[in-house]
Design an enzyme around this catalytic site. Structure first.
Site, PDB file in Angstrom:
ATOM      1  NE  ARG A 168      35.853  -3.595  13.251  1.00  0.00           N
ATOM      2  CZ  ARG A 168      35.355  -2.454  12.785  1.00  0.00           C
ATOM      3  NH1 ARG A 168      34.111  -2.187  12.933  1.00  0.00           N
ATOM      4  NH2 ARG A 168      36.111  -1.553  12.209  1.00  0.00           N
ATOM      5  CB  SER A 243      29.259  -4.538  18.049  1.00  0.00           C
ATOM      6  OG  SER A 243      29.073  -3.157  17.981  1.00  0.00           O
ATOM      7  CD  GLU A 349      32.978  -6.230  16.711  1.00  0.00           C
ATOM      8  OE1 GLU A 349      32.170  -5.621  16.001  1.00  0.00           O
ATOM      9  OE2 GLU A 349      33.574  -5.719  17.668  1.00  0.00           O
TER      10      GLU A 349
HETATM   11  C1  LIG Z   1      31.900  -1.037  25.414  1.00  0.00           C
HETATM   12  C2  LIG Z   1      32.700  -1.542  24.245  1.00  0.00           C
HETATM   13  C3  LIG Z   1      32.731  -0.835  23.052  1.00  0.00           C
HETATM   14  C4  LIG Z   1      33.484  -1.273  21.968  1.00  0.00           C
HETATM   15  N1  LIG Z   1      33.494  -0.552  20.808  1.00  0.00           N
HETATM   16  C5  LIG Z   1      34.233  -0.963  19.752  1.00  0.00           C
HETATM   17  C6  LIG Z   1      34.264  -0.206  18.536  1.00  0.00           C
HETATM   18  O1  LIG Z   1      33.652   0.850  18.417  1.00  0.00           O
HETATM   19  N2  LIG Z   1      34.991  -0.669  17.507  1.00  0.00           N
HETATM   20  C7  LIG Z   1      35.718  -1.825  17.598  1.00  0.00           C
HETATM   21  O2  LIG Z   1      36.380  -2.197  16.606  1.00  0.00           O
HETATM   22  N3  LIG Z   1      35.715  -2.569  18.731  1.00  0.00           N
HETATM   23  C8  LIG Z   1      34.994  -2.160  19.794  1.00  0.00           C
HETATM   24  N4  LIG Z   1      34.961  -2.916  20.955  1.00  0.00           N
HETATM   25  C9  LIG Z   1      35.698  -4.180  21.005  1.00  0.00           C
HETATM   26  C10 LIG Z   1      37.094  -4.066  21.672  1.00  0.00           C
HETATM   27  O3  LIG Z   1      37.168  -2.972  22.525  1.00  0.00           O
HETATM   28  C11 LIG Z   1      38.212  -3.962  20.661  1.00  0.00           C
HETATM   29  O4  LIG Z   1      38.177  -5.064  19.783  1.00  0.00           O
HETATM   30  C12 LIG Z   1      39.588  -3.903  21.323  1.00  0.00           C
HETATM   31  O5  LIG Z   1      40.595  -3.665  20.368  1.00  0.00           O
HETATM   32  C13 LIG Z   1      39.936  -5.174  22.094  1.00  0.00           C
HETATM   33  O6  LIG Z   1      41.089  -4.899  22.863  1.00  0.00           O
HETATM   34  P1  LIG Z   1      41.478  -5.764  24.116  1.00  0.00           P
HETATM   35  O7  LIG Z   1      42.851  -5.327  24.527  1.00  0.00           O
HETATM   36  O8  LIG Z   1      40.436  -5.670  25.154  1.00  0.00           O
HETATM   37  O9  LIG Z   1      41.544  -7.212  23.475  1.00  0.00           O
HETATM   38  P2  LIG Z   1      41.125  -8.609  24.148  1.00  0.00           P
HETATM   39  O10 LIG Z   1      39.642  -8.664  24.294  1.00  0.00           O
HETATM   40  O11 LIG Z   1      41.942  -8.877  25.345  1.00  0.00           O
HETATM   41  O12 LIG Z   1      41.542  -9.621  22.984  1.00  0.00           O
HETATM   42  C14 LIG Z   1      40.832  -9.669  21.772  1.00  0.00           C
HETATM   43  C15 LIG Z   1      41.565 -10.601  20.807  1.00  0.00           C
HETATM   44  O13 LIG Z   1      42.827 -10.044  20.467  1.00  0.00           O
HETATM   45  C16 LIG Z   1      43.883 -10.937  20.802  1.00  0.00           C
HETATM   46  N5  LIG Z   1      45.002 -10.121  21.277  1.00  0.00           N
HETATM   47  C17 LIG Z   1      44.951  -9.121  22.195  1.00  0.00           C
HETATM   48  N6  LIG Z   1      46.164  -8.562  22.330  1.00  0.00           N
HETATM   49  C18 LIG Z   1      46.998  -9.226  21.493  1.00  0.00           C
HETATM   50  C19 LIG Z   1      48.382  -9.120  21.182  1.00  0.00           C
HETATM   51  N7  LIG Z   1      49.163  -8.202  21.761  1.00  0.00           N
HETATM   52  N8  LIG Z   1      48.923  -9.993  20.274  1.00  0.00           N
HETATM   53  C20 LIG Z   1      48.146 -10.932  19.687  1.00  0.00           C
HETATM   54  N9  LIG Z   1      46.831 -11.078  19.939  1.00  0.00           N
HETATM   55  C21 LIG Z   1      46.269 -10.242  20.829  1.00  0.00           C
HETATM   56  C22 LIG Z   1      43.308 -11.845  21.871  1.00  0.00           C
HETATM   57  O14 LIG Z   1      43.993 -13.078  21.897  1.00  0.00           O
HETATM   58  C23 LIG Z   1      41.876 -11.966  21.401  1.00  0.00           C
HETATM   59  O15 LIG Z   1      41.828 -12.926  20.358  1.00  0.00           O
HETATM   60  C24 LIG Z   1      34.216  -2.482  22.067  1.00  0.00           C
HETATM   61  C25 LIG Z   1      34.181  -3.206  23.269  1.00  0.00           C
HETATM   62  C26 LIG Z   1      33.437  -2.745  24.360  1.00  0.00           C
HETATM   63  C27 LIG Z   1      33.420  -3.511  25.634  1.00  0.00           C
END
Ligand SMILES: Cc1cc2nc3c(=O)[nH]c(=O)nc-3n(C[C@H](O)[C@H](O)[C@H](O)COP(=O)(O)OP(=O)(O)OC[C@H]3O[C@@H](n4cnc5c(N)ncnc54)[C@H](O)[C@@H]3O)c2cc1C
Length: 359
Positions: A168, A243, A349
């Protein structure tokens, strides 16, 4: 609205996060292509404004006062496929929906991402915390990322080692000001065997009697649904960031002491009841959800408009009408309970913007 770049003013971030919490972004830009990202960075630089990058907002806690700078939302799309020896290289733009990409690779019969089915968010965020689930992580298939170097505005390619991916975590998560990820390339295996390494998944597949790629994907989604770990507007545990805490990794002797204490306190009857896995460097990974429940924080517990998911102790949920302040109070309560009971410091996380735990 500033015509050339379409920079919006004071956009509420609550509707861009899966927790549905957080105040407004002072400025907001939907970047439909690489040029928008670079122009947005230049625009912010000229004004001395801070910049934060947004994907699907599924791993984000935004403070009630919002973000005092420019938020660039990554919406650019495009997926390319290229044969490379016995692998296929899939390059997807940062704004592509992650689960749609996974679905597409599974339908094509490419293995490598199947256990990451049902994870919300967009492709560009997956390297940030080395997304992982059910025994698989993007570090296993990620080849490289294309990114804008925010210091020089040059477009660079970083190979997997340069991303410094670990549990992570990544270079990007530790240095959020440095790169904007434009696309990510994964090496997948045509007609490859799915990764079935996680006991719970293996049991479910054995019951179904099939271990093929589409069944693995469907089963992972079903297992996730049962824990409210997929996005579903109809689910009362639906507003979360997944999480909320990472599974803590501790020294082997500390893990032994925690197990001994759990048995002495009657929390566990035997060593076998304390979930733990070997981690890098002889360390031990503990299950944060188990520690939280055993510290007296029950699933479904509520504190005003927020609470602990009734399906999964590791997810904190917003029931509507709440605030980030309430969520942080709950998170702090959970963290303090685990520390008092087990002496373990849980680390959140998600990424925090304009918000932090008291710690
Ligand atoms: C119901 C649920 C279940 C989940 N299950 C998991 C799981 O099983 N495993 C897991 O690892 N995660 C899980 N997550 C967490 C999340 O889905 C992941 O971390 C996902 O990759 C985040 O993507 P996002 O586009 O929503 O990022 P955001 O929430 O929009 O951003 C997260 C971070 O990444 C940065 N970021 C985003 N895009 C870019 C880019 N293009 N360039 C630079 N920085 C960037 C943002 O600035 C921020 O710091 C879960 C979340 C939810 C709500």
């Amino acid at each position: 609205v500033i015509p050339a770049l379409d920079i919006l003013d004071r956009v509420p971030l609550a509707r861009h996060t899966t927790l549905e919490l957080g105040g407004p972004a002072r400025f907001y830009l939907r970047a439909k292509g690489e040029a928008d990202v670079i122009s947005g960075l230049e625009w912010a630089h000229r004004r001395g404004a801070a910049v934060a990058i947004l994907g699907g907002g599924s791993n984000l806690v935004v403070g009630d006062d919002g973000y005092d700078g420019l938020v660039i939302e990554m919406v650019q799309c495009g997926i390319e496929e290229q044969a490379r020896g016995d692998r296929v290289l899939i390059t997807a733009a940062a704004g592509e929906e992650w689960d749609e990409l996974v679905g597409r690779t599974v339908s094509a019969g490419f293995s490598g991402l199947e256990c990451l089915s049902g994870i919300p968010g967009r492709v560009g965020a997956t390297p940030i915390q080395n997304v992982g689930a059910y025994g698989q992580e993007v570090s296993e298939t990620l080849v490289s990322v294309r990114a804008v170097d925010r210091e020089t505005l040059a477009i660079v390619t970083l190979d997997r080692d340069e991303c410094e991916l670990s549990y992570r975590d990544s270079f990007f998560k530790r240095h959020p000001e440095r790169y904007v990820i434009l696309s990510a390339t994964f090496a997948l295996t045509p007609e490859g065997a799915p990764a079935v390494r996680y006991a719970e998944l293996e049991r479910a597949l054995a019951q179904i009697g099939s271990f093929d790629l589409p069944t693995v994907r469907e089963t992972v989604v079903e297992l996730r649904r049962a824990k409210s770990m997929i996005l579903d507007g109809a689910d009362p545990n639906g507003r979360s960031a997944g999480s909320f805490f990472m599974n803590p990794i501790v020294a082997a002797q500390d893990a032994d002491a925690i197990v001994a204490r759990a048995i002495a306190d009657g929390i566990a009857a035997s060593e076998r009841e304390v979930p733990r896995w070997p981690a890098e460097g002889g360390r031990v990974k503990l299950a944060a959800g188990w520690l939280i429940e055993r510290a007296g924080i029950a699933k479904g517990m509520r504190l005003g408009n927020v609470g602990v998911s009734s399906k999964h102790a590791l997810a904190l949920v917003h029931h509507g009408g709440g605030s980030t302040r309430e969520l942080l109070e709950l998170a702090e309560r959970v963290r303090a309970a685990v520390e008092a009971r087990f002496g373990v410091q849980l680390v959140p996380e998600p990424v925090f913007w304009g918000a932090r735990l008291p710690m």
